[in-house]
Design a protein around this motif. Sequence first.
Motif, PDB file in Angstrom:
ATOM      1  N   GLY A 199      -5.000   6.642  -2.323  1.00  0.00           N
ATOM      2  CA  GLY A 199      -5.666   7.729  -3.031  1.00  0.00           C
ATOM      3  C   GLY A 199      -6.226   8.759  -2.067  1.00  0.00           C
ATOM      4  O   GLY A 199      -6.318   8.531  -0.860  1.00  0.00           O
ATOM      5  N   PRO A 200      -6.630   9.917  -2.599  1.00  0.00           N
ATOM      6  CA  PRO A 200      -7.206  10.963  -1.749  1.00  0.00           C
ATOM      7  C   PRO A 200      -8.582  10.554  -1.238  1.00  0.00           C
ATOM      8  O   PRO A 200      -9.318   9.834  -1.918  1.00  0.00           O
ATOM      9  CB  PRO A 200      -7.304  12.162  -2.698  1.00  0.00           C
ATOM     10  CG  PRO A 200      -7.400  11.555  -4.067  1.00  0.00           C
ATOM     11  CD  PRO A 200      -6.578  10.302  -4.021  1.00  0.00           C
ATOM     12  N   ASP A 201      -8.912  10.986  -0.027  1.00  0.00           N
ATOM     13  CA  ASP A 201     -10.258  10.755   0.490  1.00  0.00           C
ATOM     14  C   ASP A 201     -11.245  11.590  -0.311  1.00  0.00           C
ATOM     15  O   ASP A 201     -10.966  12.738  -0.669  1.00  0.00           O
ATOM     16  CB  ASP A 201     -10.331  11.147   1.972  1.00  0.00           C
ATOM     17  CG  ASP A 201      -9.547  10.177   2.850  1.00  0.00           C
ATOM     18  OD1 ASP A 201      -9.542   8.974   2.527  1.00  0.00           O
ATOM     19  OD2 ASP A 201      -8.930  10.620   3.833  1.00  0.00           O
ATOM     20  N   ILE A 202     -12.400  11.017  -0.611  1.00  0.00           N
ATOM     21  CA  ILE A 202     -13.411  11.762  -1.360  1.00  0.00           C
ATOM     22  C   ILE A 202     -14.686  11.869  -0.529  1.00  0.00           C
ATOM     23  O   ILE A 202     -14.968  11.011   0.311  1.00  0.00           O
ATOM     24  CB  ILE A 202     -13.727  11.086  -2.705  1.00  0.00           C
ATOM     25  CG1 ILE A 202     -14.396   9.717  -2.478  1.00  0.00           C
ATOM     26  CG2 ILE A 202     -12.491  10.926  -3.552  1.00  0.00           C
ATOM     27  CD1 ILE A 202     -15.066   9.181  -3.703  1.00  0.00           C
ATOM     28  N   PRO A 203     -15.464  12.929  -0.744  1.00  0.00           N
ATOM     29  CA  PRO A 203     -16.737  13.039  -0.028  1.00  0.00           C
ATOM     30  C   PRO A 203     -17.713  11.971  -0.508  1.00  0.00           C
ATOM     31  O   PRO A 203     -17.728  11.610  -1.688  1.00  0.00           O
ATOM     32  CB  PRO A 203     -17.229  14.446  -0.388  1.00  0.00           C
ATOM     33  CG  PRO A 203     -16.528  14.776  -1.668  1.00  0.00           C
ATOM     34  CD  PRO A 203     -15.206  14.081  -1.619  1.00  0.00           C
ATOM     35  N   ILE A 204     -18.525  11.462   0.406  1.00  0.00           N
ATOM     36  CA  ILE A 204     -19.491  10.418   0.062  1.00  0.00           C
ATOM     37  C   ILE A 204     -20.828  11.065  -0.310  1.00  0.00           C
ATOM     38  O   ILE A 204     -21.402  11.801   0.490  1.00  0.00           O
ATOM     39  CB  ILE A 204     -19.696   9.443   1.243  1.00  0.00           C
ATOM     40  CG1 ILE A 204     -18.349   8.893   1.717  1.00  0.00           C
ATOM     41  CG2 ILE A 204     -20.629   8.298   0.840  1.00  0.00           C
ATOM     42  CD1 ILE A 204     -17.585   8.129   0.677  1.00  0.00           C
ATOM     43  N   PRO A 205     -21.322  10.795  -1.515  1.00  0.00           N
ATOM     44  CA  PRO A 205     -22.628  11.352  -1.883  1.00  0.00           C
ATOM     45  C   PRO A 205     -23.754  10.659  -1.122  1.00  0.00           C
ATOM     46  O   PRO A 205     -23.528   9.644  -0.447  1.00  0.00           O
ATOM     47  CB  PRO A 205     -22.720  11.047  -3.382  1.00  0.00           C
ATOM     48  CG  PRO A 205     -21.853   9.844  -3.571  1.00  0.00           C
ATOM     49  CD  PRO A 205     -20.736   9.964  -2.576  1.00  0.00           C
ATOM     50  N   LYS A 206     -24.943  11.187  -1.244  1.00  0.00           N
ATOM     51  CA  LYS A 206     -26.098  10.566  -0.592  1.00  0.00           C
ATOM     52  C   LYS A 206     -26.406   9.256  -1.308  1.00  0.00           C
ATOM     53  O   LYS A 206     -26.620   9.226  -2.519  1.00  0.00           O
ATOM     54  CB  LYS A 206     -27.307  11.501  -0.644  1.00  0.00           C
ATOM     55  CG  LYS A 206     -28.507  10.994   0.143  1.00  0.00           C
ATOM     56  CD  LYS A 206     -29.608  12.021   0.190  1.00  0.00           C
ATOM     57  CE  LYS A 206     -30.845  11.498   0.905  1.00  0.00           C
ATOM     58  NZ  LYS A 206     -30.587  11.060   2.273  1.00  0.00           N
TER      59      LYS A 206
END
Length: 356
Positions: free
Chosen positions: A21-28
């Motif tokens: 899958g695509p890399d996603i940004p990690i939330p805080k």
Amino acid sequence: KALSGSAPEYDRPWVNTKNIGPDIPIPKLDPITCLKKILKSPNFCSKEPVWQQYDNTILSSTIVGPGADSALVRIKNTQKAIAFTCDVNPRYCFSDPFEGGKQAVAEAFRNIISSGATPLAITDNLNFGNPEKPEIMGQLVMCIKGISKASKTLRMPVVSGNVSLYNETNGVSIFPTPTIGAVGLLKDYRNRLTIEPQKGNLIWLIGETIGHLGQSALMAEILKVESGGPPTVNLEKEFKSGKFVLELNHNKLIQSCHDISDGGLIVAAAEMAIAGNNGIKLWENTIKFFFGEDQGRYLVSSSSKNEPKIMRFSKKAGIPIANVGIVEGNSFCVENNSVPLEELKNLYQTGLKSLF
């Protein structure tokens, strides 16, 4: 030869399919909150309600029973013990069957090392869906290729195995699950390692940390996404790190050891705290550092007086090592955030109740 050289070959049409899958940004995220959710999930909690239903005393020769990295069974009338473990990560195998097959062997290797034993051999239990589907047959082929590569590099020959195919419900296949059983030898059971650190011990991270979150527990259990691919397994580094841990134990420089796998460093540290019934404080760091599932890594604990020798051994072996925490108190802490050890233990030990 009838088994290994001229046996009939099962070779259906297959395709090498990856699910990355695509890399996603990690939330805080708060590390302690995430840790608590992971430890109480059925995939990561204690499996004691299952294994306590079976005899694991093995003619009263069991030294270390279920729940540790490896079980240890003493060979009667000797000081030797046999180490046993089983492992696989189906998420990794579904995303990238070749890397998943490699990782299953590598994790079994680390589990044997973590008991203080020398890995000897493996057996494989190949659980897959319908091999008449080219993508499922491809999973089987590529997992086997990964297992083969890892078993040769880590010097753990495949000495037996079995296969379970057509595992589907309503046409939906199980994840590819090539379970690896491994065996190792401990020449003197008194030199065994446990995952239970002692009060005042320093916690050391052995191995290189990049912070790989693809197909991790954090993604699966907290963010509920299938992001990225599994971590790559560097088998040469894996073998080197394992030898380094055994050398530290041989020189009596460490008190406990636990391999880092599903859930990353923070989950491994929490399992050590729960097993040893001692609080652990980890130094502040990033979510990637705590939950990354980079391979070839261990957490070990040692007396502070052994620090100079450990650093010398590390430099000589060329193995990265870093102090990441200390064993103290009755809570599990990350910098100034903490959870009482009793609460963490309760979450870990009752996670399967919802399923039973």
